[in-house]
Design a protein around this motif. Structure first.
Motif, PDB file in Angstrom:
ATOM      1  N   ILE A 223       0.843  -1.203   0.000  1.00 54.08           N
ATOM      2  CA  ILE A 223       0.000   0.000   0.000  1.00 54.08           C
ATOM      3  C   ILE A 223       0.880   1.257   0.000  1.00 54.08           C
ATOM      4  CG2 ILE A 223      -0.377   0.061   2.536  1.00 54.08           C
ATOM      5  CD1 ILE A 223      -3.109   0.848   0.032  1.00 54.08           C
ATOM      6  N   GLN A 224       2.008   1.169   0.739  1.00 55.50           N
ATOM      7  CA  GLN A 224       2.929   2.332   0.752  1.00 55.50           C
ATOM      8  C   GLN A 224       3.459   2.609  -0.659  1.00 55.50           C
ATOM      9  OE1 GLN A 224       6.150   2.511   3.607  1.00 55.50           O
ATOM     10  NE2 GLN A 224       5.022   1.175   5.012  1.00 55.50           N
ATOM     11  N   TYR A 225       3.882   1.529  -1.354  1.00 54.84           N
ATOM     12  CA  TYR A 225       4.464   1.709  -2.687  1.00 54.84           C
ATOM     13  C   TYR A 225       3.404   2.191  -3.686  1.00 54.84           C
ATOM     14  CZ  TYR A 225       8.615  -0.753  -0.940  1.00 54.84           C
ATOM     15  OH  TYR A 225       9.728  -1.115  -0.222  1.00 54.84           O
ATOM     16  N   LEU A 226       2.154   1.763  -3.460  1.00 51.29           N
ATOM     17  CA  LEU A 226       1.076   2.228  -4.345  1.00 51.29           C
ATOM     18  C   LEU A 226       0.885   3.738  -4.147  1.00 51.29           C
ATOM     19  CD1 LEU A 226      -1.232   1.460  -6.333  1.00 51.29           C
ATOM     20  CD2 LEU A 226      -2.720   1.211  -4.334  1.00 51.29           C
TER      21      LEU A 226
ATOM     22  N   LYS B 267      -2.066   0.649 -10.383  1.00 52.69           N
ATOM     23  CA  LYS B 267      -3.288   1.325  -9.937  1.00 52.69           C
ATOM     24  C   LYS B 267      -3.872   0.663  -8.678  1.00 52.69           C
ATOM     25  CE  LYS B 267      -4.769   3.351 -14.292  1.00 52.69           C
ATOM     26  NZ  LYS B 267      -3.543   3.009 -15.045  1.00 52.69           N
ATOM     27  N   THR B 268      -3.467  -0.561  -8.413  1.00 57.87           N
ATOM     28  CA  THR B 268      -3.995  -1.287  -7.256  1.00 57.87           C
ATOM     29  C   THR B 268      -2.837  -1.998  -6.545  1.00 57.87           C
ATOM     30  OG1 THR B 268      -4.275  -3.329  -8.510  1.00 57.87           O
ATOM     31  CG2 THR B 268      -6.158  -1.798  -8.489  1.00 57.87           C
ATOM     32  N   VAL B 269      -3.153  -2.459  -5.324  1.00 55.07           N
ATOM     33  CA  VAL B 269      -2.175  -3.248  -4.570  1.00 55.07           C
ATOM     34  C   VAL B 269      -1.790  -4.506  -5.368  1.00 55.07           C
ATOM     35  CG1 VAL B 269      -2.077  -4.819  -2.586  1.00 55.07           C
ATOM     36  CG2 VAL B 269      -2.654  -2.426  -2.226  1.00 55.07           C
ATOM     37  N   ALA B 270      -2.777  -5.094  -6.059  1.00 60.17           N
ATOM     38  CA  ALA B 270      -2.503  -6.307  -6.853  1.00 60.17           C
ATOM     39  C   ALA B 270      -1.487  -6.008  -7.954  1.00 60.17           C
ATOM     40  CB  ALA B 270      -3.802  -6.845  -7.440  1.00 60.17           C
ATOM     41  N   ASP B 271      -1.549  -4.794  -8.527  1.00 66.28           N
ATOM     42  CA  ASP B 271      -0.578  -4.416  -9.567  1.00 66.28           C
ATOM     43  C   ASP B 271       0.837  -4.354  -8.971  1.00 66.28           C
ATOM     44  OD1 ASP B 271      -2.649  -4.096 -11.343  1.00 66.28           O
ATOM     45  OD2 ASP B 271      -2.744  -1.901 -11.151  1.00 66.28           O
ATOM     46  N   VAL B 272       0.925  -3.779  -7.769  1.00 65.76           N
ATOM     47  CA  VAL B 272       2.245  -3.659  -7.126  1.00 65.76           C
ATOM     48  C   VAL B 272       2.794  -5.055  -6.823  1.00 65.76           C
ATOM     49  CG1 VAL B 272       3.528  -2.658  -5.189  1.00 65.76           C
ATOM     50  CG2 VAL B 272       1.537  -1.460  -6.088  1.00 65.76           C
ATOM     51  N   LYS B 273       1.912  -5.917  -6.313  1.00 67.76           N
ATOM     52  CA  LYS B 273       2.331  -7.284  -5.968  1.00 67.76           C
ATOM     53  C   LYS B 273       2.822  -8.015  -7.229  1.00 67.76           C
ATOM     54  CE  LYS B 273       0.898 -11.341  -3.394  1.00 67.76           C
ATOM     55  NZ  LYS B 273      -0.149 -12.212  -2.955  1.00 67.76           N
ATOM     56  N   ALA B 274       2.063  -7.879  -8.311  1.00 67.05           N
ATOM     57  CA  ALA B 274       2.429  -8.567  -9.565  1.00 67.05           C
ATOM     58  C   ALA B 274       3.807  -8.089 -10.048  1.00 67.05           C
ATOM     59  CB  ALA B 274       1.362  -8.314 -10.625  1.00 67.05           C
ATOM     60  N   PHE B 275       4.081  -6.792  -9.866  1.00 63.24           N
ATOM     61  CA  PHE B 275       5.368  -6.223 -10.286  1.00 63.24           C
ATOM     62  C   PHE B 275       6.521  -6.899  -9.521  1.00 63.24           C
ATOM     63  CE2 PHE B 275       8.723  -3.094  -9.385  1.00 63.24           C
ATOM     64  CZ  PHE B 275       9.081  -2.697 -10.668  1.00 63.24           C
ATOM     65  N   TYR B 276       6.330  -7.063  -8.210  1.00 63.40           N
ATOM     66  CA  TYR B 276       7.410  -7.675  -7.405  1.00 63.40           C
ATOM     67  C   TYR B 276       7.520  -9.187  -7.638  1.00 63.40           C
ATOM     68  CZ  TYR B 276       8.692  -3.346  -5.232  1.00 63.40           C
ATOM     69  OH  TYR B 276       9.184  -2.084  -5.046  1.00 63.40           O
ATOM     70  N   GLU B 277       6.375  -9.834  -7.845  1.00 60.17           N
ATOM     71  CA  GLU B 277       6.423 -11.281  -8.107  1.00 60.17           C
ATOM     72  C   GLU B 277       7.159 -11.575  -9.418  1.00 60.17           C
ATOM     73  OE1 GLU B 277       2.512 -13.035  -5.758  1.00 60.17           O
ATOM     74  OE2 GLU B 277       2.289 -12.346  -7.823  1.00 60.17           O
TER      75      GLU B 277
END
Ligand SMILES: NC(=O)c1ccc[n+]([C@@H]2O[C@H](COP(=O)([O-])OP(=O)(O)OC[C@H]3O[C@@H](n4cnc5c(N)ncnc54)[C@H](O)[C@@H]3O)[C@@H](O)[C@H]2O)c1
Length: 420
Positions: free
Chosen positions: A356-359, A368-378
């Motif tokens: 959420i911080q990185y978003l 645009k969403t937390v899921a997008d940030v997670k996908a980027f790191y995965e």
């Protein structure tokens, strides 16, 4: 000063029992000693007192010699001997005298067994299976890997949540007795209560401890020695993260991270090493483990996160150095370097988590969403997922089972960091 200090005597007795059986034991101090329960092993350690306190080395020697004699006197003979040929005899109860004081110690395969013996005042000796002739110690036989921690006494610092909680749950499920040490005592107590209820026995004990405070850590190891008689596995997991660039980070934040992640590991290793060395005096073949939960950031730099990566890199230097020093006492020292635990609170907490911080700070372009940030790191991980508790447990069991390695850093990163 008391002549009989439980935190010294209990680990020495625990070591004696483990040395003979090659199996872990719990040892607890008992109340009232008069009259001595029938069958107990009695010893006077007054000659081992120096300036009013027990000298560890002298007490260990006296205990080992007297126990050998006690066992010899009780060795089965005739028909009884053939029935018990495959067993070794161990005291379930030891009465120690020194300088006019007396104390009783009770042993069992685990805490509840030791307590049951104490409550029943049953001091009859144990006859346990003789270890295989070629067994150097537990773990040298080809057994299912997780069972290597069965009945071992373990400590997990920062065990109330995150990776620590995963490790506590994994160890308890594999039959270990686990001390959960955390700044967050309420969280540790909640987890211990849940695990004890689930298993219907004592598998976890909560402790309040601050790994950055030496007095707190010293008191923690004293309590562990007094409660269970010693320790086989110390997982130094407590860690903190305050990310900031070198051009911006204030000194207080840098020092806070370093105090917990780097200095805290030194403090824990120092007092843990003293307790494990004590046990080793009566169990010279018994191997114990200090395992630091490090990070992939201990193997490669971390942009705008120097305090964290620096403390983790430095800790690998401590691991290697402590390993060289403590090998003499049968203590192995290793690190596990996990990749990101995306499902843990550090990343996934909906209010304070890194996703959420990185978003919010736009660290991931286009997200645009937390899921997008997670996908980027995965996507950065060759195995396309974050590290999980089970991945760390496999590394931990390997380290405990492997008796011919120390001073290593084991990566668990899905291929994200490769050693070269
Ligand atoms: N989460 C990850 O992605 C990740 C990745 C690699 C390594 N690690 C490492 O794993 C370890 C655990 O991290 P986490 O993400 O599970 O953390 P977390 O923040 O979820 O939990 C840490 C726990 O440690 C406790 N704690 C903090 N300071 C303490 C202190 N001074 N004394 C005692 N307890 C203290 C906290 O109360 C908390 O219960 C750390 O060493 C961390 O560096 C984490």
């Amino acid at each position: 000063m008391n002549a009989i200090d439980h935190s010294i005597v209990a680990p020495l007795i625990r070591g004696l029992c483990m040395s003979a059986s090659k199996l872990p034991r719990a040892v607890i101090p008992g109340a009232g000693v008069s009259p001595a329960p029938a069958g107990c092993f009695e010893i006077d350690l007054t000659a081992a007192l120096k300036s009013g306190a027990l000298d560890e080395e002298a007490a260990a020697k006296a205990l080992t010699e007297a126990c050998d004699e006690w066992k010899f006197e009780r060795a089965p003979s005739g028909a009884e001997a053939s029935g018990k040929a495959a067993t070794v005899i161990l005291p379930s109860c030891v009465l120690v005298r020194a300088g006019g004081e007396e104390a009783l110690y009770w042993s069992g395969a685990d805490l509840d067994e030791a307590r049951a013996r104490r409550d029943a005042n049953d001091a009859s000796p144990w006859y346990v299976a003789k270890p295989a002739a070629d067994a150097r110690s537990l773990g040298s036989s080809a057994i299912a890997r997780s069972s290597v921690v069965a009945n071992r006494i373990a400590l997990v610092t920062g065990g109330a949540q995150g990776f620590g909680e995963e490790i506590v749950r994994g160890l308890a499920a594999s039959g270990a007795s686990v001390f959960i040490a955390d700044l967050n005592l309420a969280g540790a107590e909640k987890l211990a209560a849940e695990l004890n209820a689930e298993r219907g026995k004592t598998v976890a004990i909560a402790l309040a401890s601050n790994v950055a405070d030496e007095a707190s850590v010293e008191a923690m190891f004293r309590l562990i020695a007094e409660t269970a008689g010693g320790l086989d596995l110390c997982v130094s997991n407590a860690g903190v993260l305050k990310a900031a660039g070198v051009l911006e980070q204030d000194l207080a934040a840098f020092k806070f991270v370093t105090d917990v992640n780097y200095t805290g590991f030194f403090i824990v290793s120092k007092h843990c090493g003293r307790l494990m060395r004590r046990q080793n005096r009566t169990a010279p073949q018994w191997k114990t483990d200090i395992v630091q939960i490090n990070s992939k950031s201990g193997l490669e730099g971390s942009n705008k996160n120097g305090a964290y990566a620096g403390g983790k890199f430095g800790s690998i230097g401590l691991v290697a150095s402590f390993a060289l020093e403590l090998v003499e006492y049968g203590i192995k020292v290793n690190a596990i370097c996990p990749g990101n635990f995306f499902d843990g609170p550090l990343w996934s907490d909906p209010e304070k988590g890194l996703f959420i911080q990185y978003l919010k700070t736009g660290k991931v372009p286009g997200a645009k969403t937390v899921a997008d940030v997670k996908a980027f790191y995965e996507a950065k991980v060759p195995m396309k997922r974050g590290c999980e508790g089970a991945d760390v447990m496999r590394a931990l069991y390997y380290i405990v089972e492997q008796e011919y390695e120390t001073g290593q850093a084991v990566p668990v990163t899905g291929g994200q960091v490769m050693l070269h």
